[in-house]
Each structure stands twice: as C-alpha cells, then as structure tokens.
Design a protein around this motif. Structure first.
Motif, PDB file in Angstrom:
ATOM      1  N   ALA A  99       0.834  -1.205   0.000  1.00  0.00           N
ATOM      2  CA  ALA A  99       0.000   0.000   0.000  1.00  0.00           C
ATOM      3  C   ALA A  99       0.865   1.248   0.000  1.00  0.00           C
ATOM      4  O   ALA A  99       0.557   2.240  -0.674  1.00  0.00           O
ATOM      5  N   SER A 100       1.948   1.212   0.738  1.00  0.00           N
ATOM      6  CA  SER A 100       2.824   2.379   0.846  1.00  0.00           C
ATOM      7  C   SER A 100       3.443   2.744  -0.495  1.00  0.00           C
ATOM      8  O   SER A 100       3.414   3.903  -0.916  1.00  0.00           O
ATOM      9  N   VAL A 101       4.001   1.766  -1.205  1.00  0.00           N
ATOM     10  CA  VAL A 101       4.679   2.084  -2.469  1.00  0.00           C
ATOM     11  C   VAL A 101       3.691   2.323  -3.602  1.00  0.00           C
ATOM     12  O   VAL A 101       3.998   3.051  -4.559  1.00  0.00           O
ATOM     13  N   LEU A 102       2.492   1.739  -3.522  1.00  0.00           N
ATOM     14  CA  LEU A 102       1.486   1.995  -4.557  1.00  0.00           C
ATOM     15  C   LEU A 102       0.872   3.385  -4.398  1.00  0.00           C
ATOM     16  O   LEU A 102       0.460   4.010  -5.367  1.00  0.00           O
ATOM     17  N   PHE A 110      -1.623   0.396 -12.677  1.00  0.00           N
ATOM     18  CA  PHE A 110      -2.364   0.574 -11.427  1.00  0.00           C
ATOM     19  C   PHE A 110      -3.738  -0.084 -11.489  1.00  0.00           C
ATOM     20  O   PHE A 110      -4.209  -0.633 -10.486  1.00  0.00           O
ATOM     21  N   ALA A 111      -4.397  -0.032 -12.650  1.00  0.00           N
ATOM     22  CA  ALA A 111      -5.695  -0.687 -12.778  1.00  0.00           C
ATOM     23  C   ALA A 111      -5.572  -2.201 -12.595  1.00  0.00           C
ATOM     24  O   ALA A 111      -6.366  -2.831 -11.888  1.00  0.00           O
ATOM     25  N   ALA A 112      -4.548  -2.781 -13.230  1.00  0.00           N
ATOM     26  CA  ALA A 112      -4.360  -4.224 -13.136  1.00  0.00           C
ATOM     27  C   ALA A 112      -3.950  -4.659 -11.731  1.00  0.00           C
ATOM     28  O   ALA A 112      -4.466  -5.646 -11.191  1.00  0.00           O
ATOM     29  N   VAL A 113      -3.017  -3.923 -11.107  1.00  0.00           N
ATOM     30  CA  VAL A 113      -2.526  -4.340  -9.799  1.00  0.00           C
ATOM     31  C   VAL A 113      -3.589  -4.126  -8.725  1.00  0.00           C
ATOM     32  O   VAL A 113      -3.640  -4.867  -7.731  1.00  0.00           O
ATOM     33  N   ALA A 114      -4.471  -3.154  -8.899  1.00  0.00           N
ATOM     34  CA  ALA A 114      -5.556  -2.952  -7.937  1.00  0.00           C
ATOM     35  C   ALA A 114      -6.451  -4.180  -7.883  1.00  0.00           C
ATOM     36  O   ALA A 114      -6.874  -4.610  -6.793  1.00  0.00           O
ATOM     37  N   GLU A 115      -6.748  -4.747  -9.026  1.00  0.00           N
ATOM     38  CA  GLU A 115      -7.571  -5.948  -9.046  1.00  0.00           C
ATOM     39  C   GLU A 115      -6.844  -7.128  -8.401  1.00  0.00           C
ATOM     40  O   GLU A 115      -7.459  -7.953  -7.709  1.00  0.00           O
ATOM     41  N   ARG A 116      -5.537  -7.210  -8.611  1.00  0.00           N
ATOM     42  CA  ARG A 116      -4.764  -8.273  -7.951  1.00  0.00           C
ATOM     43  C   ARG A 116      -4.780  -8.093  -6.444  1.00  0.00           C
ATOM     44  O   ARG A 116      -4.880  -9.073  -5.684  1.00  0.00           O
ATOM     45  N   MET A 117      -4.660  -6.870  -5.974  1.00  0.00           N
ATOM     46  CA  MET A 117      -4.683  -6.624  -4.530  1.00  0.00           C
ATOM     47  C   MET A 117      -6.049  -6.973  -3.937  1.00  0.00           C
ATOM     48  O   MET A 117      -6.139  -7.542  -2.845  1.00  0.00           O
ATOM     49  N   ARG A 171      -6.278 -10.664  -3.606  1.00  0.00           N
ATOM     50  CA  ARG A 171      -5.407 -11.164  -2.541  1.00  0.00           C
ATOM     51  C   ARG A 171      -5.964 -10.857  -1.165  1.00  0.00           C
ATOM     52  O   ARG A 171      -5.496 -11.398  -0.167  1.00  0.00           O
ATOM     53  N   GLY A 172      -6.956 -10.007  -1.087  1.00  0.00           N
ATOM     54  CA  GLY A 172      -7.499  -9.613   0.207  1.00  0.00           C
ATOM     55  C   GLY A 172      -6.684  -8.535   0.876  1.00  0.00           C
ATOM     56  O   GLY A 172      -6.608  -8.468   2.111  1.00  0.00           O
ATOM     57  N   TRP A 173      -6.091  -7.636   0.052  1.00  0.00           N
ATOM     58  CA  TRP A 173      -5.318  -6.493   0.548  1.00  0.00           C
ATOM     59  C   TRP A 173      -6.059  -5.215   0.148  1.00  0.00           C
ATOM     60  O   TRP A 173      -5.654  -4.505  -0.787  1.00  0.00           O
ATOM     61  N   PRO A 174      -7.152  -4.883   0.829  1.00  0.00           N
ATOM     62  CA  PRO A 174      -7.982  -3.746   0.397  1.00  0.00           C
ATOM     63  C   PRO A 174      -7.260  -2.407   0.473  1.00  0.00           C
ATOM     64  O   PRO A 174      -7.501  -1.526  -0.359  1.00  0.00           O
ATOM     65  N   LYS A 175      -6.401  -2.202   1.470  1.00  0.00           N
ATOM     66  CA  LYS A 175      -5.676  -0.925   1.563  1.00  0.00           C
ATOM     67  C   LYS A 175      -4.744  -0.750   0.368  1.00  0.00           C
ATOM     68  O   LYS A 175      -4.627   0.352  -0.181  1.00  0.00           O
ATOM     69  N   ALA A 176      -4.096  -1.831  -0.035  1.00  0.00           N
ATOM     70  CA  ALA A 176      -3.208  -1.758  -1.194  1.00  0.00           C
ATOM     71  C   ALA A 176      -4.001  -1.522  -2.475  1.00  0.00           C
ATOM     72  O   ALA A 176      -3.573  -0.789  -3.363  1.00  0.00           O
ATOM     73  N   ARG A 228      -6.896   0.089  -2.723  1.00  0.00           N
ATOM     74  CA  ARG A 228      -7.307   1.495  -2.745  1.00  0.00           C
ATOM     75  C   ARG A 228      -6.140   2.403  -3.109  1.00  0.00           C
ATOM     76  O   ARG A 228      -6.289   3.366  -3.867  1.00  0.00           O
ATOM     77  N   ALA A 229      -4.971   2.096  -2.563  1.00  0.00           N
ATOM     78  CA  ALA A 229      -3.792   2.908  -2.877  1.00  0.00           C
ATOM     79  C   ALA A 229      -3.469   2.848  -4.367  1.00  0.00           C
ATOM     80  O   ALA A 229      -3.105   3.856  -4.979  1.00  0.00           O
ATOM     81  N   ALA A 230      -3.605   1.666  -4.956  1.00  0.00           N
ATOM     82  CA  ALA A 230      -3.324   1.525  -6.390  1.00  0.00           C
ATOM     83  C   ALA A 230      -4.333   2.302  -7.222  1.00  0.00           C
ATOM     84  O   ALA A 230      -3.976   2.979  -8.189  1.00  0.00           O
ATOM     85  N   ARG A 231      -5.605   2.220  -6.855  1.00  0.00           N
ATOM     86  CA  ARG A 231      -6.623   2.920  -7.644  1.00  0.00           C
ATOM     87  C   ARG A 231      -6.488   4.432  -7.532  1.00  0.00           C
ATOM     88  O   ARG A 231      -6.731   5.155  -8.495  1.00  0.00           O
TER      89      ARG A 231
END
Length: 302
Positions: A157-160, A241-248, A251-256, A258-261
């Motif tokens: 989440a931090s780096v995204l 960012f669109a693709a990695v948000a769906e991966r997050m 994975r069950g990483w909602p904060k990550a 949201r950060a990606a989106r």
C-alpha cells in the motif's frame, strides 16, 4: 561468506559510467563482483574496461541494442550471487555501501530486499533536494528514523500510494530476483512492478535510514521525463495501477487496492508535468496527463 554482485546495465554518458564503476571498486569491503552489460556502441569503452585489470570486473557488450527493459532482464539472468544490486550507470556508491548492506543482510537472514540510505545528486554530482524527492520523503516514505522490516500489504500500500524507493540502490536476494525478473510489458514503471511482485510472494524489505550510502543521480532531462511530457509513462502507469488494484483485491489487501486505484503520487506528478506539456504543444500528452491526474480509480481492461 555471502557473495555480492553489482550488475550495471549501461547506456549513455561514458564519464558518468566510469565514475560509477570506480565507486564500486572503491568499496571498503572488496569482496564483490561487478558485471557491466553494455547496450551502446561507444568505441573507447571496451578498452577502458580491459585497462582496469581487475579480476572482479566482467564486461559484456550486446551485439545489438536491447533497450532498457531487455537489458535489465539480461542483467538479472546473468546474475549469480546471493545478493544483487542493479545499479544505475550514472549513480554512485559511498565507499561503505557494501559494508553497510552486508551487515543488514546478515542481521536479517533471508530478507528479499534492502533499501539503504540514499541522497540525491544532480547532473554535476552536487547533493540536491528537489520537489520530487522532498515529496517522496515528507509525504510518501514511512517514518523510519532508524531501521525497520516491512512487507505484505503494509509495504504494498505504501509504495502503490507513492513510490518512495530508490530502485538502483536496493540490494535484492538473488534467488528471489531471478525467480521473478522484470515484466516485459512495462518500460518505465517496471521497478515498482518488481517490488510488488516480490511482496506478493512473501518477500520483505529492510528499510535503513541510519547511514547514507548511495547517491542517486537525478538529471534535469532524462528519458523518463521526455516520456512524461508526451504522456507515455502515465498511460503505462494507468494500465499498471488498474491491473494491480484488481490483484490486490483478489489477494485480500484492500488498503493496497485502494492505494493503487488512487495512486496519488503518480497523479500529482502528472499534474506537475501538465504546464511543460502545454508549452511543448503535446496535445495528446496534455490529454493523457490531465486524464491521469484527474481521474483515479480506473478498472483494468486486461
């Protein structure tokens, strides 16, 4: 003893590259290998490496130009050591870089990544702190006054949210790096993609701000900034960012996710590039930059 390898994908200014090589060979800890993969054609370069007469140095020149991503991938494939640094060909190591990073690796056995202390220099080698780097440190980088082990959703989440890492300074666990490598479909954002890929595999990172050991060179005009004015890098960023948000999400990483989106740092960067694109008359670039800056939350189309 753990082996360290500095991989140097090279293209560009000969003098800056030579300074980078000298900074590697001047380490207080001499137990290292340096592998230079030359993607250019400067005629004096092979002879200069031969004149070094240092058994720790291996120099290779590509038969044809591979481009940034392919040359980075080749460096990873050629690496053999326990720990690998993919150093920029115009960056500089402080003499105690290896000594410091080796101690961090030994204090955290099996760690996937080490982000040591970094200072930024300009094209002339003068320590500087521009808007981009001040924003990285004051807004996006975690508050680590000393040393901290980070990983999982927290670091993703931090780096995204804002990529505060200095990729060429990072030391990678060789086995993990070679198992993942750089993605073929990115040319500008490939460093962030690699870090997130490793985090998804369970790798962790030691962030150390106790000692500055690396000089990251930020030029006024670079390949990435030229792409930025045309909007090219931000079109790639939107896709990533669109693709990695769906991966997050999966994975069950909602904060990550949201950060990606929201990718606030990337959007802010696009906003700061808009005036330059307008001055240069890049109409398509202006449209791309404006869309990226003002429209978060795009869904993947791939």
């Amino acid at each position: 003893m753990t082996t360290f390898e500095f991989m140097l994908p090279y293209y560009g200014d000969v003098g800056l590259m030579q300074d980078a090589v000298r900074s590697v060979l001047a380490q207080t800890d001499p137990d290292l290998r340096l592998v230079v993969v030359d993607d250019g054609k400067e005629p004096e370069v092979p002879g200069w490496f031969e004149s070094l007469g240092d058994h720790r140095v291996r120099y290779l020149r590509n038969e044809r130009n591979l481009g940034i991503t392919k040359n980075f991938q080749k460096c990873v494939e050629l690496s053999e050591a326990d720990q690998v640094v993919i150093m920029g060909c115009d960056d500089l190591l402080h003499p105690h870089y290896l000594e410091t990073v080796r101690a961090l690796v030994e204090a955290h056995p099996g760690v996937g990544m080490v982000q040591p202390g970094v200072e930024v220099i300009d094209g002339a080698g003068v320590v500087t702190a521009g808007l981009a780097d001040n924003t990285k440190r004051r807004i996006y980088a975690p508050n680590v006054p000393g040393r901290r082990l980070m990983g999982g959703e927290e670091l993703a989440a931090s780096v995204l949210r804002g990529n505060w890492l200095y990729f060429p300074s990072i030391c990678w666990r060789g086995e993990a790096l070679r198992a993942v490598n750089f993605r073929d479909d990115y040319s500008v954002i490939q460093d962030l993609a690699l870090v997130v890929d490793l985090l998804e595999l369970g790798e962790q990172m030691v962030v150390d701000n106790t000692t500055t050991v690396f000089q990251y060179r930020r030029h006024a005009v670079s390949e990435s900034s030229v792409q930025a004015f045309s909007g090219t890098r931000f079109a790639e960023a939107e896709r990533y960012f669109a693709a990695v948000a769906e991966r997050m999400d999966a994975r069950g990483w909602p904060k990550a996710a949201r950060a990606a989106r929201f990718h606030s740092a990337s959007r802010l960067h696009a906003l700061t590039m808009l005036p330059g694109a307008l001055r240069r008359g890049h109409r398509e670039g202006v449209r791309t930059l404006a869309r990226h800056a003002l429209t978060p939350g795009q869904r993947s189309t791939v």
